[in-house]
Scaffold this motif. Structure first.
Motif: not given
Length: 335
Positions: A127-154
């Motif tokens: 949980v916490v490592p996932s949230d750390d990555i989310r917060l880093a993406a959220e802090r990014f000053d610019g456009v942020t686009v995520a894309y998944t190939t096979d699996t984007c779960a939990s």
């Protein structure tokens, strides 16, 4: 503003100049200065010096005239703090959460980077490592686009909720907005072995969840309460980040969906290939996206350990394939 052609010429000129200087320096240091005793070794060292010089020159040219405006950071495999390193040979691991956060922060500090592209292919994780990555993406000053190939779960979807958009393929597996806290018990095994477990503790719930004791009803409620709190945080985070109704998120009951259905439900913004994602970035940026893959900075020791792990895994996998009959091979899918 300097044109792309001019920048390309300047980068090439810098690399050539550094290479020439490397040749001269290598020759003087390792061929001419040592004399006849080291001529053969000198040639080898000259070539090594030229290689190092070219790499150094490329870095200088890249920093002065960057060829990219989009940084791509990958989150692949189970999400852990340290990347799931193990002393035993296993599947080669991907960077841990701290390394991924460092990559995102480095991209944010890079003046050449206008957009962050987050590649997600993960069943989730801590949980916490996932949230750390989310917060880093959220802090990014610019456009942020995520894309998944096979699996984007939990945990992968947790991370995606920190990005402006999420893209998937029609056959991608998306969702699993839920939390699990696995526990196993070894009391039966200890009884068979004739081993008695004794532990001196202070605090009523200090031993809650221990695999060597039976779980009573109070401990079950206590541990379930912690899991429920994580789940509520997950639901609220996804609802806010993806602009979804909390009741709708709960109603998914941690199901996974194929990309096409996830798109119909609003869990995914759009469907498409990697080329389609880059076309979207071109629209968002107003210019052609030039993507550079950001990787974690690792010292020599870490690189050697990673290389040894990969070789050990490949060797073990090769031996397993050699001794396993074709009709005994299992195909397993993990969520």
């Amino acid at each position: 503003m300097v044109s792309d052609r001019t920048q390309g010429f300047a980068r090439t000129l810098i690399i050539v100049l550094v290479a020439v200087l490397s040749v001269v320096a290598g020759y003087v240091l390792f061929v001419w200065f040592p004399g006849d005793l080291a001529e053969l070794l000198g040639v080898v060292l000259v070539l090594a010096t030229v290689g190092a010089g070219l790499q150094f020159g490329s870095r200088i040219a890249g920093s002065l005239y960057p060829t990219y405006n989009v940084a791509e950071v990958a989150v692949e495999g189970p999400i852990t703090r340290d990347g799931g390193s193990s002393p035993l040979p296993s599947t080669p691991t991907t960077p841990g959460a701290d390394d991924i956060v460092e990559q995102m922060e480095r991209a944010d500090e890079d003046d050449a980077v206008d957009a962050l592209l987050v590649k997600l292919n993960t069943p989730g994780g801590a949980v916490v490592p996932s949230d750390d990555i989310r917060l880093a993406a959220e802090r990014f000053d610019g456009v942020t686009v995520a894309y998944t190939t096979d699996t984007c779960a939990s945990g992968g979807y947790w991370i995606a909720s920190g990005c402006d958009e999420l893209w998937a393929r029609e056959g991608s597996v998306v969702g699993s907005i839920g939390v699990r806290s696995p526990r196993f018990t070894a009391t039966g095994l200890l009884e068979k072995l004739g081993v008695e477990y004794k532990q001196f503790v202070a605090g009523e719930y200090k031993e809650a969840g221990s695999p060597f004791t039976e779980l009573d009803e109070d401990e079950r409620e206590y541990l379930q309460g912690i899991t429920d709190e994580f789940y509520e945080t997950f639901v609220e985070t996804v609802a806010e980040g993806r602009d979804l109704d909390e009741d709708f998120v709960r109603d998914t009951e941690a199901r996974v969906y194929l990309g096409s259905e996830a798109h119909d439900l609003g869990l995914v913004d759009d469907l498409g290939t990697r080329d389609d994602v880059e076309d979207r970035l071109a629209t968002l940026l107003g210019t052609e996206p030039r993507v550079s893959t950001f990787e974690p900075r690792r010292g020599l020791g870490a690189r050697l350990r990673g290389g040894a792990s990969g070789v050990a895994y490949a060797l073990g996998q090769g031996l397993a394939d050699a001794v396993t009959p074709d009709d005994e091979v299992e195909v397993r899918a993990e969520r």
